[in-house]
Design a protein around this motif. Sequence first.
Motif, short mmCIF file in Angstrom:
data_model
loop_
_atom_site.label_atom_id
_atom_site.label_comp_id
_atom_site.label_asym_id
_atom_site.label_seq_id
_atom_site.Cartn_x
_atom_site.Cartn_y
_atom_site.Cartn_z
N UNK A 101 0.81 -0.95 -0.06
CA UNK A 101 -0.01 0.43 -0.45
C UNK A 101 0.97 1.16 0.20
N UNK A 102 0.52 2.53 -0.93
CA UNK A 102 1.50 3.39 -1.36
C UNK A 102 1.25 4.29 -0.02
N UNK A 103 2.51 4.74 1.00
CA UNK A 103 2.24 5.55 2.26
C UNK A 103 1.44 6.41 1.94
N UNK A 104 1.29 7.75 1.20
CA UNK A 104 0.70 8.77 0.60
C UNK A 104 -1.29 8.25 1.13
N UNK A 105 -1.78 6.96 0.81
CA UNK A 105 -2.55 6.34 1.08
C UNK A 105 -2.82 5.93 2.78
N UNK A 106 -1.69 5.00 3.08
CA UNK A 106 -1.55 4.61 4.59
C UNK A 106 -1.13 5.94 5.00
N UNK A 107 -0.30 6.97 4.77
CA UNK A 107 -0.37 7.74 5.76
C UNK A 107 -2.09 8.43 6.06
N UNK A 108 -3.32 8.69 5.07
CA UNK A 108 -4.27 9.05 4.88
C UNK A 108 -5.35 8.53 5.60
N UNK A 109 -5.57 7.56 5.65
CA UNK A 109 -5.94 6.30 6.12
C UNK A 109 -5.68 6.34 8.13
N UNK A 110 -4.64 6.59 8.19
CA UNK A 110 -4.14 6.12 9.66
C UNK A 110 -4.39 7.58 10.70
N UNK A 111 -4.56 9.26 9.53
CA UNK A 111 -5.29 10.51 9.94
C UNK A 111 -6.12 9.65 10.46
N UNK A 112 -7.47 9.54 9.02
CA UNK A 112 -9.12 9.51 9.38
C UNK A 112 -9.12 8.52 10.36
N UNK A 113 -8.21 7.59 11.40
CA UNK A 113 -8.63 6.57 11.92
C UNK A 113 -8.81 7.49 13.08
N UNK A 114 -6.88 7.57 13.35
CA UNK A 114 -7.02 9.18 14.54
C UNK A 114 -8.39 9.95 14.85
N UNK A 115 -8.62 10.78 13.78
CA UNK A 115 -9.73 11.46 13.19
C UNK A 115 -11.45 11.22 13.92
N UNK A 116 -11.46 9.69 13.71
CA UNK A 116 -12.76 9.50 14.79
C UNK A 116 -12.10 8.64 15.67
N UNK A 117 -11.11 8.46 16.17
CA UNK A 117 -11.12 7.58 17.91
C UNK A 117 -11.31 6.24 17.76
N UNK A 118 -10.66 5.35 16.44
CA UNK A 118 -10.80 4.38 16.50
C UNK A 118 -9.39 3.62 17.19
N UNK A 119 -10.38 2.28 17.79
CA UNK A 119 -9.44 1.56 18.49
C UNK A 119 -9.03 0.41 17.70
N UNK A 120 -7.39 0.35 17.58
CA UNK A 120 -7.14 -0.60 17.14
C UNK A 120 -7.10 -2.43 17.45
#
Length: 333
Positions: free
Chosen positions: A32-51
């Motif tokens: 997976x591209x670094x750009x896509x990974x970074x965007x997904x991780x930012x959205x996960x943090x924004x939504x409060x996702x707990x891994x």
Amino acid sequence: MKKKYVTIRDIAEKAGVSINTVSRALNNKPDISEETKKRILEIARELGYVKNATASSLRSKRTNIVGVIIADSANPFYAEVLKGIEVASRKYGYQIILMNTERVYENEEKAIDVLLQRRVDGLLITPVQDRSDDIELLMERKVPFVVVGRHFEGLEVDEIHSDEVKGGYLATKHLIGRGRRNILMISGYLFKSAAYMRLEGYKKALKEHGIPFKEEMVIVTDIDIESGYQAMNEAIERGFHFDAVFCYNDLLAFGAMKALKEHGYKIPEDVAVVGYDDIVYSSFVCPSLTTVRIKKFEMGFEAFKMLLQRMKERRKKRKRVILDVELVVRESS
């Protein structure tokens, strides 16, 4: 408003990608591209996702670690409960991760999220109780947990606590038996089950002996020494007429005794004092404190055993254990 449990589907929808792409990003996969990974991780943090916090992961993987969420680690009561938990955890081959909420609900929510992220096998919680959203969320997600030292009215949860109504009754009945008729109560906040049940016991003893209950004779405050000191000063300065005081816990009693002494009252000649919990210092203060003894070590030990049972037999009916209490009479009454 109840906190929403965020899923990878929620992240995928907001990011406009597939669930598999989100999963690869969250698990740091190389395809997976670094750009896509970074965007997904930012959205996960924004939504409060707990891994790694889903019930399915708890069912499929064991860590032999239990999360323990304590309301106030500075309170000697919780230290003794924790000792019981620690002894049980060693006996049954588990480790614990301890988190302290300082009696703040938001800290309790964060502690639950952190511990689930660490993939603990289950949780022991001494809840703040001004809200129950986090407890209800755990129920929905089928996370194994046991509520320690508290009762949730209307919620079917595994819980263990003392016979608080009996404790409040014994304390008040004892003071009445000592000839006291004007009994002040310094209570903890009444959203706590222990506080409203101890108050119920207080009222029960008054009614049984024909003493009218007066709301002004109940001061509601926090549950530390300073709060007991301030509450007693307030009662004295407002001209309350009382010859005894029943305190929600021993810490409040210590503060109340200090205030009484500073105002020239003799204990127990002028004012008798009864506390609650029988923490280790209660027999060493002067005068030594009459108090309601609860089974603190046993509460912690049995709570751990209840959690083990819940983790092994998830379909069984929820269990409520009520531990007996006893009055310990000392010099303050």
